[in-house]
Write an enzyme that holds these catalytic residues in place. Structure first.
Site, mmCIF file in Angstrom:
data_model
loop_
_atom_site.group_PDB
_atom_site.id
_atom_site.type_symbol
_atom_site.label_atom_id
_atom_site.label_comp_id
_atom_site.label_asym_id
_atom_site.label_seq_id
_atom_site.Cartn_x
_atom_site.Cartn_y
_atom_site.Cartn_z
ATOM 1 N N GLN A 71 3.572 7.370 -7.568
ATOM 2 C CA GLN A 71 3.672 6.929 -8.958
ATOM 3 C C GLN A 71 4.252 5.519 -9.079
ATOM 4 O O GLN A 71 4.908 5.179 -10.069
ATOM 5 C CB GLN A 71 4.510 7.928 -9.762
ATOM 6 C CG GLN A 71 3.835 9.260 -9.984
ATOM 7 C CD GLN A 71 2.570 9.133 -10.827
ATOM 8 O OE1 GLN A 71 2.459 8.265 -11.687
ATOM 9 N NE2 GLN A 71 1.597 10.015 -10.568
ATOM 10 N N SER A 72 3.970 4.679 -8.089
ATOM 11 C CA SER A 72 4.510 3.320 -8.075
ATOM 12 C C SER A 72 4.006 2.488 -9.250
ATOM 13 O O SER A 72 2.802 2.290 -9.430
ATOM 14 C CB SER A 72 4.119 2.631 -6.766
ATOM 15 O OG SER A 72 4.377 1.246 -6.826
ATOM 16 N N ASN A 73 4.936 1.961 -10.048
ATOM 17 C CA ASN A 73 4.586 1.018 -11.110
ATOM 18 C C ASN A 73 4.125 -0.313 -10.528
ATOM 19 O O ASN A 73 3.219 -0.960 -11.051
ATOM 20 C CB ASN A 73 5.784 0.800 -12.021
ATOM 21 C CG ASN A 73 6.281 2.084 -12.640
ATOM 22 O OD1 ASN A 73 5.551 2.763 -13.344
ATOM 23 N ND2 ASN A 73 7.529 2.434 -12.354
ATOM 24 N N ALA A 75 2.538 -0.782 -7.741
ATOM 25 C CA ALA A 75 1.164 -0.654 -7.256
ATOM 26 C C ALA A 75 0.178 -0.784 -8.405
ATOM 27 O O ALA A 75 -0.829 -1.504 -8.315
ATOM 28 C CB ALA A 75 0.986 0.685 -6.545
#
Length: 322
Positions: A71-73, A75
């Site tokens: 859930q990387s912002n 990325a």
């Protein structure tokens, strides 16, 4: 420089009802809305990506490579920046098969057309993932590509330097005694310290992403200050390590309380991975007396709302399961 269609400077709002809930003077608590930067849903990574993308284009690169948790912002926003610049984007994302959710940022990564490479195992094996980003970039070079490798969170000295500008924005508007910020990879925290010139004006709340976090912040702050032509910051890293919950991406009850209180006072929506833990750190600092009733405090809202819209966090907030 490619225009990432970002909003800068971002707004600063008072939080009078949240201040009242914390028994603070209603004029002493603000939020810096870095969630409103505008790039593909907003967030603090937009500022870092503006300078990192310029560096990539200056070097003739044809794709961006980075990584993070599922859930990387960072990325998600890297994929958006790559699209605007007409570059490819390859993401190395970690996931645990027993808790994977294809919604939230994962869905947006796919909508944005990024190439995703899944790294199975723990949620965020930091050093291993950094190595994987470099190795994948080297593989692309052998295939004739010209990749630009971004560290996790965009937290290089160049990326961190962008937040020295935010410190100056805040000094010009408010002159805060303390800024409270979620600290994951450490770049935003370090850049603020570089801009203020003093570690004591920034309280980072460790979200459980990176080992040896205080050392990383101090090193990045020195490098970012030097790059910006500023003096070496005084003091040492101020870090609340008591809000990590069950680790990166696993919020606890204090984060849940903070998220719901912020929403039900000043309608401030937080995310469970970063800003809810940071707000829990602000609550703890107020309750311990570190933040006084008239301390001038700015809460740095770094974004991340897409992560809230996943099944796991819906169950965490409501106690309801499908």
């Amino acid at each position: 420089m490619t225009d990432l269609m970002t909003v800068s400077p971002t707004p600063v709002h008072r939080l009078p009802r949240l201040a009242e809930a914390l028994d603070m003077d209603p004029g002493c608590l603000w939020v810096k809305r870095e969630d409103l930067t505008g790039l593909a849903g907003g967030g603090n990574k937009a500022r870092k990506l503006q300078v990192l993308l310029a560096d990539a284009l200056a070097g003739g690169c044809d794709c961006l490579v980075t990584g993070g948790g599922a859930q990387s912002n960072h990325a998600r926003m890297t994929a958006a920046a790559a699209n605007i610049a007409g570059l490819g984007c390859e993401l190395l994302l970690t996931r645990r098969p027993d808790s994977f959710d294809p919604g939230g940022n994962v869905l947006l990564d796919r909508v944005l057309g990024a190439t995703i490479h899944w790294v199975e195992g723990t949620v965020l094996p930091y050093a291993e993932l950094e190595s994987a980003i470099r190795e994948h970039s080297e593989k692309l070079v052998l295939e004739g590509r010209r990749p630009y490798a971004l560290p996790i969170g965009g937290s290089s000295a160049l990326g961190a330097r962008s937040y020295a500008e935010v410190a100056r924005e805040l000094d010009n508007l408010i002159d805060p005694d303390l800024v409270v910020v979620a600290t994951g990879s450490g770049g935003t925290h370090a850049g603020l310290v570089a801009g203020f010139g003093d570690h004591c004006r920034v309280l980072g709340v460790d979200v459980g992403a990176r080992p040896a976090l205080a050392t990383a912040v101090e090193e990045l702050a020195v490098a970012a200050a030097a790059m910006a032509g500023l003096s070496r910051p005084s003091g040492s890293c101020q870090l609340d390590t008591g809000q990590t919950g069950g680790g990166y991406g696993v919020p606890g009850e204090a984060a849940r309380e903070a998220l719901l209180t912020a929403a039900r006072t000043d309608a401030l929506l937080l995310d469970p991975v970063y800003t809810a833990k940071a707000m829990a750190g602000l609550f703890a600092a107020r309750r311990s007396g570190r933040i006084g009733r008239t301390t001038r405090v700015v809460f740095m809202h770094t974004g991340g709302l897409p992560g809230l819209f996943t099944r796991r966090f819906t169950e965490w907030l409501t106690g309801e399961s499908r």
